[in-house]
Design a protein around this motif. Structure first.
Motif, PDB file in Angstrom:
ATOM      1  N   VAL A   1       0.868  -1.177   0.000  1.00  0.00           N
ATOM      2  CA  VAL A   1       0.000   0.000   0.000  1.00  0.00           C
ATOM      3  C   VAL A   1       0.900   1.220   0.000  1.00  0.00           C
ATOM      4  O   VAL A   1       1.700   1.411   0.925  1.00  0.00           O
ATOM      5  N   LEU A   2       0.789   2.036  -1.038  1.00  0.00           N
ATOM      6  CA  LEU A   2       1.540   3.271  -1.181  1.00  0.00           C
ATOM      7  C   LEU A   2       0.528   4.406  -1.221  1.00  0.00           C
ATOM      8  O   LEU A   2      -0.195   4.577  -2.209  1.00  0.00           O
ATOM      9  N   SER A   3       0.447   5.184  -0.147  1.00  0.00           N
ATOM     10  CA  SER A   3      -0.614   6.183  -0.070  1.00  0.00           C
ATOM     11  C   SER A   3      -0.444   7.014   1.188  1.00  0.00           C
ATOM     12  O   SER A   3       0.671   7.178   1.699  1.00  0.00           O
ATOM     13  N   SER A   4      -1.557   7.497   1.696  1.00  0.00           N
ATOM     14  CA  SER A   4      -1.576   8.201   2.971  1.00  0.00           C
ATOM     15  C   SER A   4      -1.381   7.218   4.123  1.00  0.00           C
ATOM     16  O   SER A   4      -1.803   6.060   4.054  1.00  0.00           O
ATOM     17  N   ILE A   5      -0.766   7.698   5.199  1.00  0.00           N
ATOM     18  CA  ILE A   5      -0.671   6.872   6.411  1.00  0.00           C
ATOM     19  C   ILE A   5      -2.063   6.501   6.904  1.00  0.00           C
ATOM     20  O   ILE A   5      -2.257   5.417   7.477  1.00  0.00           O
ATOM     21  N   ARG A   6      -3.036   7.356   6.678  1.00  0.00           N
ATOM     22  CA  ARG A   6      -4.410   7.014   7.079  1.00  0.00           C
ATOM     23  C   ARG A   6      -4.895   5.766   6.356  1.00  0.00           C
ATOM     24  O   ARG A   6      -5.565   4.907   6.939  1.00  0.00           O
ATOM     25  N   VAL A   7      -4.574   5.634   5.069  1.00  0.00           N
ATOM     26  CA  VAL A   7      -4.939   4.442   4.312  1.00  0.00           C
ATOM     27  C   VAL A   7      -4.186   3.231   4.839  1.00  0.00           C
ATOM     28  O   VAL A   7      -4.744   2.138   5.002  1.00  0.00           O
ATOM     29  N   ILE A   8      -2.903   3.429   5.137  1.00  0.00           N
ATOM     30  CA  ILE A   8      -2.087   2.325   5.651  1.00  0.00           C
ATOM     31  C   ILE A   8      -2.585   1.889   7.025  1.00  0.00           C
ATOM     32  O   ILE A   8      -2.651   0.693   7.328  1.00  0.00           O
ATOM     33  N   ARG A   9      -2.949   2.851   7.880  1.00  0.00           N
ATOM     34  CA  ARG A   9      -3.525   2.512   9.181  1.00  0.00           C
ATOM     35  C   ARG A   9      -4.791   1.675   9.016  1.00  0.00           C
ATOM     36  O   ARG A   9      -5.001   0.683   9.723  1.00  0.00           O
ATOM     37  N   ASP A  10      -5.639   2.083   8.098  1.00  0.00           N
ATOM     38  CA  ASP A  10      -6.888   1.346   7.887  1.00  0.00           C
ATOM     39  C   ASP A  10      -6.616  -0.057   7.364  1.00  0.00           C
ATOM     40  O   ASP A  10      -7.285  -1.020   7.764  1.00  0.00           O
ATOM     41  N   TYR A  11      -5.629  -0.183   6.481  1.00  0.00           N
ATOM     42  CA  TYR A  11      -5.319  -1.523   5.977  1.00  0.00           C
ATOM     43  C   TYR A  11      -4.771  -2.402   7.096  1.00  0.00           C
ATOM     44  O   TYR A  11      -5.103  -3.585   7.195  1.00  0.00           O
ATOM     45  N   GLN A  12      -3.930  -1.822   7.958  1.00  0.00           N
ATOM     46  CA  GLN A  12      -3.398  -2.588   9.075  1.00  0.00           C
ATOM     47  C   GLN A  12      -4.521  -3.075   9.983  1.00  0.00           C
ATOM     48  O   GLN A  12      -4.502  -4.211  10.466  1.00  0.00           O
ATOM     49  N   ALA A  13      -5.528  -2.230  10.212  1.00  0.00           N
ATOM     50  CA  ALA A  13      -6.601  -2.581  11.143  1.00  0.00           C
ATOM     51  C   ALA A  13      -7.668  -3.459  10.508  1.00  0.00           C
ATOM     52  O   ALA A  13      -8.193  -4.377  11.148  1.00  0.00           O
TER      53      ALA A  13
END
Length: 678
Positions: free
Chosen positions: A122-134
């Protein structure tokens, strides 16, 4: 990387800030649980590398620029595997295919796994990465397929609006790629070079003498973390998960760090909050910037605008701004000398003074209903549809409560007092309208009503017998010793403020650390201080004290359903938040400066201070972390990094802004009262 190596590396960042000429390369590193964290800043590059070991390995690089990042998750492994970082990440700037600069880091890692299969990048906003992690999901439009060659795998793409985007490349140097999987070399290890880049606009780093003054403590770990999170534009709340502005985090950090910060740094914090106020005067909790702002606008109006979107869902920050501004503009001689000039500065065509008045008008309006009719239904509640609204902002952080103690019993009256003081100082005169006279003139009286009527609504009282029974039952259930806790319960009733009121206005009996706000922002009566001190002195689960620090919540006196929600695996459960300990430490010091308190109350506060600092000093190595958990084993409480256990609902930030506030605090010296194990 060994823990020893991590400590050695951690001495590097702040010491390099004084170099001149070419931009120095600043590094520090530390290990927390499963995570190796490595921080790098140099000119336009600021990057936080996170290597997560275990059976579910992950490689992540977070960038303060645009709150962006690149992350790669691998398929689960049959056995534990450990990453090693070879050397320090190298800052790099390269141009993309269209000649636009991308800034990031290049580094080499090894992992003791026979086979790694990339699952998702995932290459994007940290918000997107946080959501993917969760959640394991991300918007389809931000995902990109890898390009695989004989020795490398690469993901790259432009930002959704066509601006310079993100790039993640893995070049295998020991092992090989077979049908998309990375296989180990002859020694059973995989080694590869990683290049991670972002095209988002860099922030302007601030550090060294531009950030801290001579009063700052020589705590290298805290200095490293604060430096990485400090920029001329704003402070970042924490990394890797919150690499941008958060209103509450900024305000509390600026207030607690204020004695150690340079004036420009204090005013950066205040300016960043004032610049993001809503038209009504509310403080922005969080900002959506970069690609996450674009995703917001696509949903809202179909555009590709990257204009920031601000979140005003929290209610506590609205009432923090005034007392923090007062502490700088009136109470600190440095700030008082600069106050008029600061308020006259303009952002977005509006002066800071006009923005400050906008927030104060909001506070005065919101306070009126309870002042006229002081009943629970007129207190400040969470916003409709929200499960959170103050610093305990997880879904269960308030145990289902709707009306938070800290906001109503402390922050609202503190904000009203500050409105009155700022108006009386004359600083606001250029920004007030004639119609403001009545509201500002009556602010002190409204504050008095809130101060007298709101706190009693949160009182929880148990008989000594009820308290002993609850403590004994809960201690046995969670496997901690009951004897020290029972020894602290005398014959008098046990009293503490509820964490919140429920929707019907009933107190929820979770003991909590939020009286720390009263210690810092208020002037509680002697009896209230005696009650507060007891919760910081008494051993868990009669109080909040453990061998690994002060817990932020103790559900021993609540029902079984609430107790299950407040476990050591819960984000706001029976865990230790570093900044909450600092809040109480600063508050206790402030109360002990008073000369109107009875000797026994002063002794209780001094004992609470010793108990608190014992816990702080026992956990120095994790002090700059966001929070930590614990286990009880071998006859003692032991630190467990939050996020290290599979049952933990999230993972802690290795660098957290408000965990650096110990730079402005030190344990009192001279005559002190021992905690004495009570």
């Amino acid at each position: 990387m060994s823990a020893k190596a991590g400590l050695r590396l951690s001495l590097g960042l702040a010491a390099l800030l004084g170099l001149t000429g070419a931009a120095p390369v600043e590094h520090y590193a530390l290990r927390e649980g499963l995570n190796i964290n490595s921080f790098t800043r140099s000119g336009p590059v600021a990057a936080h590398v996170v290597l997560r070991s275990g059976k579910q390995p992950r490689l992540l690089v977070a960038f303060p620029a645009g709150n962006s990042g690149t992350a790669l998750w691998f398929e689960p492994l049959a056995r534990e595997a450990e990453w090693r970082l070879e050397g320090e990440p190298e800052p790099v700037t390269v141009n993309d295919a269209r000649g636009r600069p991308l800034h990031g880091v290049r580094f080499t890692v090894t992992i003791d796994a026979e086979r790694l299969v990339p699952r998702q990048a995932v290459l994007s906003s940290i918000r997107v990465i946080r959501d993917y992690q969760a959640l394991g999901t991300a918007p389809a439009e931000v995902l990109t397929r890898p390009r695989i060659t004989a020795g490398a795998i690469r993901w790259s793409r432009d930002r959704l609006d066509g601006a310079a985007g993100y790039d993640l490349a893995v070049a295998v140097t020991d092992g090989r790629i077979d049908n998309g999987a990375i296989l180990a070399g002859k020694d059973g290890r995989i080694r590869f070079a990683v290049t991670a880049l972002t095209g988002e606009t860099p922030l302007t780093p601030r550090g060294g003498a531009d950030l801290l003054n001579a009063k700052a403590q020589p705590d290298q770990g805290a200095r490293n973390a604060l430096t990485f999170l400090s920029y001329a534009e704003k402070f970042l709340a924490g990394s890797w998960r919150f690499d941008t502005y958060f209103g509450r985090d900024t305000l509390m950090s600026v207030r607690l760090l204020m004695p150690a910060l340079q004036p420009e740094a204090v005013e950066t914090g205040l300016s960043s909050v004032l610049a993001r106020l809503s038209p009504q005067g509310e403080v922005a909790h969080e900002e959506d910037i970069g690609e996450f702002a674009i995703l917001d606008h696509r949903k809202a109006d179909g555009s590709l605008s990257d204009v920031p979107v601000y979140n005003y869902n929290m209610v506590d920050s609205d009432y923090m701004l005034a007392p923090v501004a007062r502490a700088w503009l009136l109470d600190d001689p440095r700030g008082r000398a600069r106050a008029a000039a600061f308020l006259a500065q303009r952002v977005g065509g509006e002066t800071m003074g006009a923005r400050m008045v906008r927030n104060l008008r909001f506070v005065l309006r919101q306070a009126q209903p309870f002042a006229r009719n002081p009943v629970p239904a007129k207190l400040i509640a969470l916003k409709p549809g929200m499960d959170a609204g103050e610093w305990r902002d997880s879904n269960d952080g308030l145990a289902g409560g709707r009306i938070p103690y800290d906001v109503n019993a402390v922050l609202v009256p503190a904000a009203l007092d500050s409105a009155a003081a700022l108006a009386a100082s004359g600083l606001l005169r250029p920004y007030l309208a004639a119609s403001d006279a009545k509201a500002f003139g009556g602010a002190r009286a409204v504050a008095d009503i809130w101060r007298a009527k709101a706190p009693p609504l949160f009182d929880v009282t148990l008989t000594a017998a009820e308290a002993r029974q609850a403590v004994s039952r809960y201690a046995r259930m969670i496997g901690v010793p009951e004897a020290p806790a029972l020894a602290s319960i005398g014959d008098a009733p046990m009293r503490f403020p509820a964490i919140a009121l429920d929707a019907q206005g009933r107190p929820i009996p979770v003991q909590n650390s939020d009286p720390g706000f009263a210690l810092l922002f208020a002037r509680p009566p002697a009896e209230a201080l005696r009650m507060m001190a007891s919760s910081f002195i008494d051993a868990f689960p009669a109080g909040l004290r453990t061998g690994v620090g002060m817990l932020v919540a103790n559900p021993a006196f609540a029902d079984a359903a609430i107790q299950r929600k407040f476990s050591p695996n819960a984000y706001h459960g029976t865990v230790v938040w570093s900044w909450q300990q600092a809040l109480v430490a600063a508050g206790l010091a402030r109360q002990l400066e008073r000369r109107d308190l009875p000797a026994d109350v002063r002794a209780s506060l001094a004992r609470a201070q010793s108990c608190l600092w014992d816990g702080i000093e026992a956990t120095r190595r994790v002090q700059s972390s966001e929070l930590w958990s614990w286990r009880y084993a071998d006859g003692r409480y032991q630190v467990v990094p939050f996020g290290a256990a599979g049952a933990d609902v999230d993972e802690s930030n290795a660098a957290q802004l408000w965990s650096t506030v110990y730079l402005a605090l030190r344990r009192p010296t001279g005559q002190t009262v021992a905690c004495s194990g009570r």
